[in-house]
Design a protein around this motif. Structure first.
Motif, mmCIF file in Angstrom:
data_model
loop_
_atom_site.group_PDB
_atom_site.id
_atom_site.type_symbol
_atom_site.label_atom_id
_atom_site.label_comp_id
_atom_site.label_asym_id
_atom_site.label_seq_id
_atom_site.Cartn_x
_atom_site.Cartn_y
_atom_site.Cartn_z
ATOM 1 N N ALA A 1 0.826 -1.206 0.000
ATOM 2 C CA ALA A 1 0.000 0.000 0.000
ATOM 3 C C ALA A 1 0.864 1.261 0.000
ATOM 4 O O ALA A 1 0.560 2.235 -0.692
ATOM 5 N N ALA A 2 1.955 1.253 0.764
ATOM 6 C CA ALA A 2 2.858 2.411 0.794
ATOM 7 C C ALA A 2 3.490 2.633 -0.577
ATOM 8 O O ALA A 2 3.551 3.767 -1.067
ATOM 9 N N HIS A 3 3.938 1.558 -1.221
ATOM 10 C CA HIS A 3 4.518 1.693 -2.564
ATOM 11 C C HIS A 3 3.489 2.267 -3.539
ATOM 12 O O HIS A 3 3.812 3.151 -4.335
ATOM 13 N N LYS A 4 2.276 1.776 -3.471
ATOM 14 C CA LYS A 4 1.225 2.268 -4.371
ATOM 15 C C LYS A 4 0.943 3.750 -4.124
ATOM 16 O O LYS A 4 0.738 4.506 -5.066
ATOM 17 N N PHE A 5 0.920 4.161 -2.846
ATOM 18 C CA PHE A 5 0.667 5.567 -2.547
ATOM 19 C C PHE A 5 1.750 6.445 -3.160
ATOM 20 O O PHE A 5 1.462 7.448 -3.808
ATOM 21 N N PHE A 6 3.022 6.083 -2.974
ATOM 22 C CA PHE A 6 4.107 6.928 -3.470
ATOM 23 C C PHE A 6 4.227 6.907 -4.990
ATOM 24 O O PHE A 6 4.890 7.761 -5.566
ATOM 25 N N GLU A 7 3.561 5.978 -5.649
ATOM 26 C CA GLU A 7 3.522 5.958 -7.112
ATOM 27 C C GLU A 7 2.389 6.826 -7.665
ATOM 28 O O GLU A 7 2.339 7.074 -8.861
ATOM 29 N N LEU A 8 1.484 7.294 -6.808
ATOM 30 C CA LEU A 8 0.381 8.148 -7.268
ATOM 31 C C LEU A 8 0.920 9.452 -7.844
ATOM 32 O O LEU A 8 1.986 9.924 -7.440
ATOM 33 N N PRO A 9 0.159 10.073 -8.732
ATOM 34 C CA PRO A 9 0.565 11.389 -9.241
ATOM 35 C C PRO A 9 0.544 12.409 -8.097
ATOM 36 O O PRO A 9 -0.241 12.288 -7.150
ATOM 37 N N ALA A 10 1.389 13.416 -8.200
ATOM 38 C CA ALA A 10 1.481 14.447 -7.159
ATOM 39 C C ALA A 10 0.134 15.091 -6.907
ATOM 40 O O ALA A 10 -0.203 15.413 -5.762
ATOM 41 N N GLU A 11 -0.669 15.259 -7.945
ATOM 42 C CA GLU A 11 -1.977 15.891 -7.800
ATOM 43 C C GLU A 11 -2.875 15.111 -6.843
ATOM 44 O O GLU A 11 -3.731 15.677 -6.176
ATOM 45 N N GLU A 12 -2.704 13.809 -6.776
ATOM 46 C CA GLU A 12 -3.486 12.966 -5.866
ATOM 47 C C GLU A 12 -2.873 12.983 -4.464
ATOM 48 O O GLU A 12 -3.578 13.090 -3.464
ATOM 49 N N LYS A 13 -1.554 12.890 -4.383
ATOM 50 C CA LYS A 13 -0.894 12.877 -3.071
ATOM 51 C C LYS A 13 -1.078 14.186 -2.317
ATOM 52 O O LYS A 13 -1.187 14.183 -1.087
ATOM 53 N N VAL A 14 -1.142 15.303 -3.032
ATOM 54 C CA VAL A 14 -1.241 16.612 -2.376
ATOM 55 C C VAL A 14 -2.496 16.717 -1.505
ATOM 56 O O VAL A 14 -2.509 17.443 -0.523
ATOM 57 N N LYS A 15 -3.526 15.962 -1.820
ATOM 58 C CA LYS A 15 -4.752 15.978 -1.022
ATOM 59 C C LYS A 15 -4.498 15.521 0.413
ATOM 60 O O LYS A 15 -5.246 15.850 1.317
ATOM 61 N N TYR A 16 -3.437 14.742 0.592
ATOM 62 C CA TYR A 16 -3.134 14.169 1.902
ATOM 63 C C TYR A 16 -1.927 14.826 2.565
ATOM 64 O O TYR A 16 -1.478 14.367 3.606
ATOM 65 N N HIS A 17 -1.399 15.886 1.951
ATOM 66 C CA HIS A 17 -0.211 16.520 2.519
ATOM 67 C C HIS A 17 -0.538 17.140 3.867
ATOM 68 O O HIS A 17 -1.600 17.736 4.053
ATOM 69 N N LYS A 18 0.361 17.010 4.831
ATOM 70 C CA LYS A 18 0.084 17.448 6.203
ATOM 71 C C LYS A 18 -0.247 18.930 6.293
ATOM 72 O O LYS A 18 -0.952 19.346 7.197
ATOM 73 N N GLU A 19 0.233 19.735 5.359
ATOM 74 C CA GLU A 19 -0.078 21.161 5.374
ATOM 75 C C GLU A 19 -1.495 21.443 4.886
ATOM 76 O O GLU A 19 -2.012 22.525 5.067
ATOM 77 N N LYS A 20 -2.124 20.461 4.248
ATOM 78 C CA LYS A 20 -3.462 20.651 3.713
ATOM 79 C C LYS A 20 -4.535 19.943 4.536
ATOM 80 O O LYS A 20 -5.711 20.121 4.314
ATOM 81 N N VAL A 21 -4.109 19.108 5.490
ATOM 82 C CA VAL A 21 -5.037 18.327 6.290
ATOM 83 C C VAL A 21 -5.099 18.915 7.695
ATOM 84 O O VAL A 21 -4.082 19.114 8.341
ATOM 85 N N SER A 22 -6.302 19.209 8.158
ATOM 86 C CA SER A 22 -6.473 19.734 9.513
ATOM 87 C C SER A 22 -6.313 18.600 10.524
ATOM 88 O O SER A 22 -6.739 17.474 10.259
ATOM 89 N N PRO A 23 -5.729 18.905 11.694
ATOM 90 C CA PRO A 23 -5.598 17.871 12.723
ATOM 91 C C PRO A 23 -6.972 17.292 13.071
ATOM 92 O O PRO A 23 -7.941 18.023 13.227
ATOM 93 N N GLY A 24 -7.044 15.991 13.137
ATOM 94 C CA GLY A 24 -8.299 15.330 13.458
ATOM 95 C C GLY A 24 -9.221 15.141 12.257
ATOM 96 O O GLY A 24 -10.203 14.415 12.329
ATOM 97 N N GLU A 25 -8.896 15.781 11.125
ATOM 98 C CA GLU A 25 -9.740 15.690 9.932
ATOM 99 C C GLU A 25 -9.529 14.376 9.198
ATOM 100 O O GLU A 25 -10.447 13.814 8.629
ATOM 101 N N SER A 26 -8.302 13.893 9.205
ATOM 102 C CA SER A 26 -7.981 12.690 8.454
ATOM 103 C C SER A 26 -7.095 11.772 9.283
ATOM 104 O O SER A 26 -6.286 12.235 10.079
ATOM 105 N N VAL A 27 -7.257 10.488 9.066
ATOM 106 C CA VAL A 27 -6.384 9.532 9.740
ATOM 107 C C VAL A 27 -5.179 9.196 8.866
ATOM 108 O O VAL A 27 -4.356 8.375 9.219
ATOM 109 N N PHE A 28 -5.080 9.859 7.709
ATOM 110 C CA PHE A 28 -3.990 9.584 6.778
ATOM 111 C C PHE A 28 -3.357 10.894 6.341
ATOM 112 O O PHE A 28 -4.060 11.828 5.975
#
Length: 157
Positions: free
Chosen positions: A102-129
């Motif tokens: 799963a980790a390998h698959k995540f890091f192979e995603l396009p940047a546009e998809e990964k950015v949704k989960y970037h810590k600067e874009k996710v509020s604390p408590g909003e996401s578990v990922f």
């Protein structure tokens, strides 16, 4: 793959963090020159002559978890080595393999998809990922080559 090509004069933090390419994205551009911010000064590098090649990575057996020696072994390994291997933890090997996959698959995603989960874009408590690169840590003189993901879970729910 990364969302764009990294050039030597580009802002490394913008490429890695804001565009969410991560360090893997930087490596995937087939860099010909390592950015200066990623080169540790010679005087701060590990002195290979001080490494004891006879010693091996500490292995900690959790089959007797309540034994105080287990706690002592973890503390010693963490302070001396900074990491260790745990055996007899009870997690099936299939679960560990699925996690790595799963980790390998995540890091192979396009940047546009990964950015949704970037810590600067996710509020604390909003996401578990969430996803981040150590390259953005404050006050670092030398940027580390490390991308990370964090996935929390609450087995009580």
């Amino acid at each position: 793959m990364s969302s764009s090509k990294f050039e030597p004069n580009d802002d490394i933090l913008d490429f890695v963090i804001k565009k969410a390419n991560g360090l893997k994205g930087l490596v995937d551009t087939n860099l010909e020159i390592i950015p200066n911010q990623c080169i540790q000064p010679k005087e701060q590098r590990l002195d290979k002559s001080q490494i004891d090649n006879q010693e091996s990575i500490p292995t900690i057996d959790l089959s007797n978890f309540d034994d105080l020696n287990v706690e002592k072994s973890i503390q010693e390994a963490a302070s001396k080595w900074g990491f260790f291997q745990i055996i007899n933890h009870g997690i099936p090997i299939e679960v560990l393999e699925d996690l790595k996959d799963a980790a390998h698959k995540f890091f192979e995603l396009p940047a546009e998809e990964k950015v949704k989960y970037h810590k600067e874009k996710v509020s604390p408590g909003e996401s578990v990922f969430m996803f981040w690169s150590a390259i953005g840590e404050k006050d670092e003189k030398v940027l580390e080559w490390r991308d990370s993901i964090k996935h929390g879970c609450n087995p009580q729910k």
